[in-house]
Scaffold this motif. Structure first.
Motif, PDB file in Angstrom:
ATOM      1  N   PHE A  54       3.497   3.878   1.760  1.00 13.49           N
ATOM      2  CA  PHE A  54       3.363   2.421   1.591  1.00 13.49           C
ATOM      3  C   PHE A  54       3.162   2.003   0.130  1.00 13.49           C
ATOM      4  O   PHE A  54       3.428   0.857  -0.233  1.00 13.49           O
ATOM      5  CB  PHE A  54       2.209   1.889   2.456  1.00 13.49           C
ATOM      6  CG  PHE A  54       0.859   1.996   1.809  1.00 13.49           C
ATOM      7  CD1 PHE A  54       0.139   3.170   1.849  1.00 13.49           C
ATOM      8  CD2 PHE A  54       0.320   0.916   1.139  1.00 13.49           C
ATOM      9  CE1 PHE A  54      -1.098   3.268   1.239  1.00 13.49           C
ATOM     10  CE2 PHE A  54      -0.923   0.993   0.526  1.00 13.49           C
ATOM     11  CZ  PHE A  54      -1.630   2.177   0.575  1.00 13.49           C
ATOM     12  N   LYS A  55       2.706   2.929  -0.718  1.00 13.41           N
ATOM     13  CA  LYS A  55       2.465   2.556  -2.117  1.00 13.41           C
ATOM     14  C   LYS A  55       3.745   2.155  -2.841  1.00 13.41           C
ATOM     15  O   LYS A  55       3.694   1.538  -3.895  1.00 13.41           O
ATOM     16  CB  LYS A  55       1.763   3.692  -2.861  1.00 13.41           C
ATOM     17  CG  LYS A  55       0.315   3.870  -2.419  1.00 13.41           C
ATOM     18  CD  LYS A  55      -0.426   4.871  -3.302  1.00 13.41           C
ATOM     19  CE  LYS A  55      -1.879   4.986  -2.908  1.00 13.41           C
ATOM     20  NZ  LYS A  55      -2.067   5.735  -1.634  1.00 13.41           N
ATOM     21  N   ASP A  88       0.229  11.517  -4.794  1.00 15.30           N
ATOM     22  CA  ASP A  88       1.044  10.447  -4.225  1.00 15.30           C
ATOM     23  C   ASP A  88       1.240   9.220  -5.110  1.00 15.30           C
ATOM     24  O   ASP A  88       2.301   8.611  -5.097  1.00 15.30           O
ATOM     25  CB  ASP A  88       0.482  10.004  -2.875  1.00 15.30           C
ATOM     26  CG  ASP A  88       1.103  10.802  -1.742  1.00 15.30           C
ATOM     27  OD1 ASP A  88       2.057  11.549  -2.022  1.00 15.30           O
ATOM     28  OD2 ASP A  88       0.636  10.672  -0.604  1.00 15.30           O
ATOM     29  N   PRO A 100      -5.768   2.582   7.622  1.00 14.49           N
ATOM     30  CA  PRO A 100      -6.339   3.823   7.076  1.00 14.49           C
ATOM     31  C   PRO A 100      -6.700   3.587   5.610  1.00 14.49           C
ATOM     32  O   PRO A 100      -5.837   3.282   4.793  1.00 14.49           O
ATOM     33  CB  PRO A 100      -5.202   4.839   7.223  1.00 14.49           C
ATOM     34  CG  PRO A 100      -3.941   4.043   7.332  1.00 14.49           C
ATOM     35  CD  PRO A 100      -4.308   2.677   7.838  1.00 14.49           C
ATOM     36  N   GLY A 146      -8.723   4.117   1.789  1.00 13.94           N
ATOM     37  CA  GLY A 146      -9.274   5.012   0.761  1.00 13.94           C
ATOM     38  C   GLY A 146      -9.918   4.171  -0.323  1.00 13.94           C
ATOM     39  O   GLY A 146     -11.138   4.029  -0.389  1.00 13.94           O
ATOM     40  N   ASN A 147      -9.086   3.571  -1.167  1.00 13.32           N
ATOM     41  CA  ASN A 147      -9.596   2.655  -2.177  1.00 13.32           C
ATOM     42  C   ASN A 147      -9.686   1.223  -1.676  1.00 13.32           C
ATOM     43  O   ASN A 147     -10.062   0.315  -2.417  1.00 13.32           O
ATOM     44  CB  ASN A 147      -8.726   2.716  -3.436  1.00 13.32           C
ATOM     45  CG  ASN A 147      -9.329   3.642  -4.475  1.00 13.32           C
ATOM     46  OD1 ASN A 147     -10.552   3.650  -4.657  1.00 13.32           O
ATOM     47  ND2 ASN A 147      -8.501   4.415  -5.150  1.00 13.32           N
ATOM     48  N   PHE A 148      -9.272   0.977  -0.459  1.00 12.77           N
ATOM     49  CA  PHE A 148      -9.393  -0.314   0.227  1.00 12.77           C
ATOM     50  C   PHE A 148      -8.521  -1.432  -0.357  1.00 12.77           C
ATOM     51  O   PHE A 148      -8.755  -2.600  -0.117  1.00 12.77           O
ATOM     52  CB  PHE A 148     -10.870  -0.769   0.294  1.00 12.77           C
ATOM     53  CG  PHE A 148     -11.642  -0.054   1.373  1.00 12.77           C
ATOM     54  CD1 PHE A 148     -11.925   1.300   1.264  1.00 12.77           C
ATOM     55  CD2 PHE A 148     -12.057  -0.723   2.514  1.00 12.77           C
ATOM     56  CE1 PHE A 148     -12.609   1.975   2.273  1.00 12.77           C
ATOM     57  CE2 PHE A 148     -12.753  -0.056   3.528  1.00 12.77           C
ATOM     58  CZ  PHE A 148     -13.034   1.294   3.401  1.00 12.77           C
ATOM     59  N   GLY A 149      -7.468  -1.045  -1.109  1.00  9.89           N
ATOM     60  CA  GLY A 149      -6.543  -2.052  -1.627  1.00  9.89           C
ATOM     61  C   GLY A 149      -5.678  -2.624  -0.513  1.00  9.89           C
ATOM     62  O   GLY A 149      -5.465  -3.841  -0.424  1.00  9.89           O
ATOM     63  N   ALA A 196      -5.171  11.291   0.816  1.00  6.58           N
ATOM     64  CA  ALA A 196      -4.994  10.060   0.022  1.00  6.58           C
ATOM     65  C   ALA A 196      -6.147   9.086   0.282  1.00  6.58           C
ATOM     66  O   ALA A 196      -6.243   8.038  -0.349  1.00  6.58           O
ATOM     67  CB  ALA A 196      -3.659   9.407   0.338  1.00  6.58           C
ATOM     68  N   MET A 197      -7.004   9.442   1.227  1.00  6.73           N
ATOM     69  CA  MET A 197      -8.170   8.607   1.538  1.00  6.73           C
ATOM     70  C   MET A 197      -9.476   9.295   1.141  1.00  6.73           C
ATOM     71  O   MET A 197     -10.552   8.872   1.560  1.00  6.73           O
ATOM     72  CB  MET A 197      -8.204   8.275   3.033  1.00  6.73           C
ATOM     73  CG  MET A 197      -7.105   7.319   3.443  1.00  6.73           C
ATOM     74  SD  MET A 197      -6.585   7.473   5.156  1.00  6.73           S
ATOM     75  CE  MET A 197      -8.126   7.415   6.024  1.00  6.73           C
ATOM     76  N   THR A 209       0.955   4.819   7.088  1.00  6.74           N
ATOM     77  CA  THR A 209       1.098   4.670   5.642  1.00  6.74           C
ATOM     78  C   THR A 209       1.985   5.719   4.984  1.00  6.74           C
ATOM     79  O   THR A 209       2.391   5.545   3.837  1.00  6.74           O
ATOM     80  CB  THR A 209      -0.291   4.680   4.972  1.00  6.74           C
ATOM     81  OG1 THR A 209      -1.059   5.743   5.539  1.00  6.74           O
ATOM     82  CG2 THR A 209      -0.999   3.364   5.183  1.00  6.74           C
ATOM     83  N   ALA A 210       2.271   6.812   5.691  1.00  6.86           N
ATOM     84  CA  ALA A 210       3.126   7.849   5.088  1.00  6.86           C
ATOM     85  C   ALA A 210       3.948   8.544   6.167  1.00  6.86           C
ATOM     86  O   ALA A 210       3.545   8.614   7.336  1.00  6.86           O
ATOM     87  CB  ALA A 210       2.282   8.880   4.351  1.00  6.86           C
TER      88      ALA A 210
HETATM   89  C1  LIG Z   1      -3.219   5.489  -0.791  1.00  7.30           C
HETATM   90  C2  LIG Z   1      -3.093   5.834   0.654  1.00  7.30           C
HETATM   91  C3  LIG Z   1      -4.004   5.335   1.626  1.00  7.30           C
HETATM   92  C4  LIG Z   1      -5.201   4.505   1.259  1.00  7.30           C
HETATM   93  O1  LIG Z   1      -4.862   3.224   0.824  1.00  7.30           O
HETATM   94  P1  LIG Z   1      -5.938   2.329   0.018  1.00  7.30           P
HETATM   95  O2  LIG Z   1      -5.198   1.111  -0.358  1.00  7.30           O
HETATM   96  O3  LIG Z   1      -6.350   3.163  -1.160  1.00  7.30           O
HETATM   97  O4  LIG Z   1      -7.076   2.085   0.952  1.00  7.30           O
HETATM   98  C5  LIG Z   1      -3.763   5.634   2.956  1.00  7.30           C
HETATM   99  N1  LIG Z   1      -2.722   6.408   3.333  1.00  7.30           N
HETATM  100  C6  LIG Z   1      -1.847   6.924   2.433  1.00  7.30           C
HETATM  101  C7  LIG Z   1      -0.735   7.786   2.913  1.00  7.30           C
HETATM  102  C8  LIG Z   1      -1.996   6.650   1.072  1.00  7.30           C
HETATM  103  O5  LIG Z   1      -1.127   7.193   0.197  1.00  7.30           O
END
Ligand SMILES: *Cc1c(COP(=O)(O)O)cnc(C)c1O
Length: 434
Positions: A106-107, A139, A251, A253-256, A305-306, A383-384
């Motif tokens: 998703f990034k 990632d 899901p 990690g950094n909550f963006g 990634a989290m 997300t991936a």
């Molecule tokens: C970066 C990432 C996350 C976390 O997203 P945040 O915006 O940092 O909370 C979750 N899943 C995957 C696969 C990621 O690459």
């Protein structure tokens, strides 16, 4: 539109300043000064609109004062030139598949949008090359490198720890060539980050060249993630489901990502509530339960990634809800799963529904499975692509995982890197001559 710092001691910034700086001078995160509600008529007809058209309305609401409409339309269309399907997985549960972009995660959305926006600002000023520095543990580097590939006037330098990223990850940023250089640092991810930090603080370097970061806290990376929440809602409208009780599990990690969803809700998107799904790194869950926030060192998990112990966008969430714990817990609940639970979920969903999750999506799926209430319709963000975590996933389901052509193509490219010791003088010398 002006952007203010969550620490409130820096002056406000224009969109361009906020994008170029990333972090505000007082170390706060930039937030849009106004969050405009989109008229309800938009939501009545959203089911008839394409992803590009929906995203343009949202982008125009956010950025319309700062970018002319044809440029913005181009940027939006170029960012979202892939499918984001909503796939039914079990009863009243849907996966929003965010992994059909160039690096299958998703990034890609935020990275591409930011790249195009930075390219636009730079071109308009007509002043030399911007150098983007990015340290990666895997990632982020691939999303940023592919997002910025061939963007005019921008050079990207990806620093990664030698031998510490997977082969697939490495191929995604070391085989691109053009305006992307991969620096293979003889050290750890922390060393890479320290080199980037030193570069931003070095006066001589900053006088000699334009340096910027493509960090995930950048407003141009985080806000565009809002597009796909609107698109998910549109697809649910098309599917004819009850739209009054939508819950989205993210899901985190950094909550963006979740933070973009929360702002979408503030703009009028009818999502009832969110679940912040975490692996064992659960400082946010602890905050929800106790009201106190205690950042700590991250622990390693299979949803790596989290693995974040001090989520950078926590400051934005606090700000959005005026520091009210009560208001935050009314909109967001949380959960935390260990590797054993993630594996069990991935396996059982594969066995029962024939749907292959990746470890990050599995965390969010389980959140819905455990916490959806009667009458709710759940969406979890995938997300991936599972092939990005091929070894882990194959080990869990005990079968080979097919690698999509897009990912396999990276593996065929030729690796090219600049070897770099983890010492700043060497990095500085490289930058001065690049
Ligand atoms: C970066 C990432 C996350 C976390 O997203 P945040 O915006 O940092 O909370 C979750 N899943 C995957 C696969 C990621 O690459």
């Amino acid at each position: 539109m002006r952007y203010y710092s969550t620490n409130k001691t820096s002056p406000t910034a224009s969109l361009k300043e906020a994008v170029v700086r990333g972090l505000a001078p007082d170390r706060g995160l930039y937030m849009p000064e106004r969050i405009t509600t989109i008229p309800s008529a938009f939501f009545k007809h959203i089911g008839e609109m394409s992803l590009g058209d929906i995203a343009y309305v949202v982008a125009n609401t956010l950025f319309g004062e700062d970018i002319d409409s044809s440029t913005l339309k181009n940027i939006v269309n170029d960012t979202l030139n892939f499918e984001i399907p909503l796939v039914k997985v079990g009863n009243d549960r849907y996966a929003l598949e965010l992994f059909h972009g160039p690096t299958l995660a998703f990034k890609d959305v935020g990275a591409r949008f930011m790249a195009r926006l930075l390219g636009y600002f730079n071109e308009r000023e007509g002043r030399g090359t911007v150098n983007v520095l990015v340290a990666t543990s895997g990632d982020t580097g691939s999303a940023v490198a592919n997002g910025f590939l061939n963007v005019e006037g921008v050079k990207v330098h990806v620093l990664y720890p030698k031998g510490k990223v997977s082969k697939i990850q490495e191929a995604q940023f070391t085989t691109l060539g053009a305006n992307i250089t991969a620096l293979e640092v003889d050290g750890t991810f922390d060393d890479c980050q320290a080199l980037v930090k030193s570069a931003f603080m070095d006066k001589e370097l900053n006088e000699a060249m334009k340096l910027t970061s493509a960090n995930s806290i950048n407003v141009a990376r985080f806000l565009p993630q809002m597009f796909y929440y609107f698109h998910a809602y549109a697809q649910l409208a098309r599917a004819g489901v009850n739209l009054d009780n939508i819950v989205v599990a993210v899901p985190s990690g950094n909550f963006g990502n979740i933070c973009a969803g929360l702002i979408a809700k503030r703009m009028g998107l009818p999502i009832k509530r969110f679940i912040a799904a975490n692996n064992r790194n659960d400082v946010f869950l602890e905050y929800l339960l106790t009201g106190s926030y205690n950042p700590r060192k991250s622990v390693a998990t299979i949803a790596n990634a989290m693995d974040v112990g001090d989520p950078s966008n926590f400051a934005r969430i606090l700000d959005l809800y005026g520091n009210s714990h009560e208001a935050i817990t009314a909109d967001i609940s949380g959960c935390s799963y260990d590797d054993g639970q993630i594996k069990a979920t991935l396996r059982s969903v594969y066995d029962t529904d024939g749907y292959l999750l990746d470890p990050h999506g599995a965390v969010a799926y389980r959140a819905l499975a455990e916490y959806m209430r009667p009458g709710e319709v759940g969406v979890f963000l995938e997300t991936a692509h599972p092939a990005k975590f091929k070894d882990t996933v194959e080990c869990i389901i005990d079968r080979p995982v097919e690698v999509p052509a897009k990912l396999a193509a990276f593996m065929k490219g030729e690796k090219s890197t600049v070897k770099m010791p983890a010492q700043f003088p060497a990095f500085k010398k490289y930058l001065m001559h690049c």
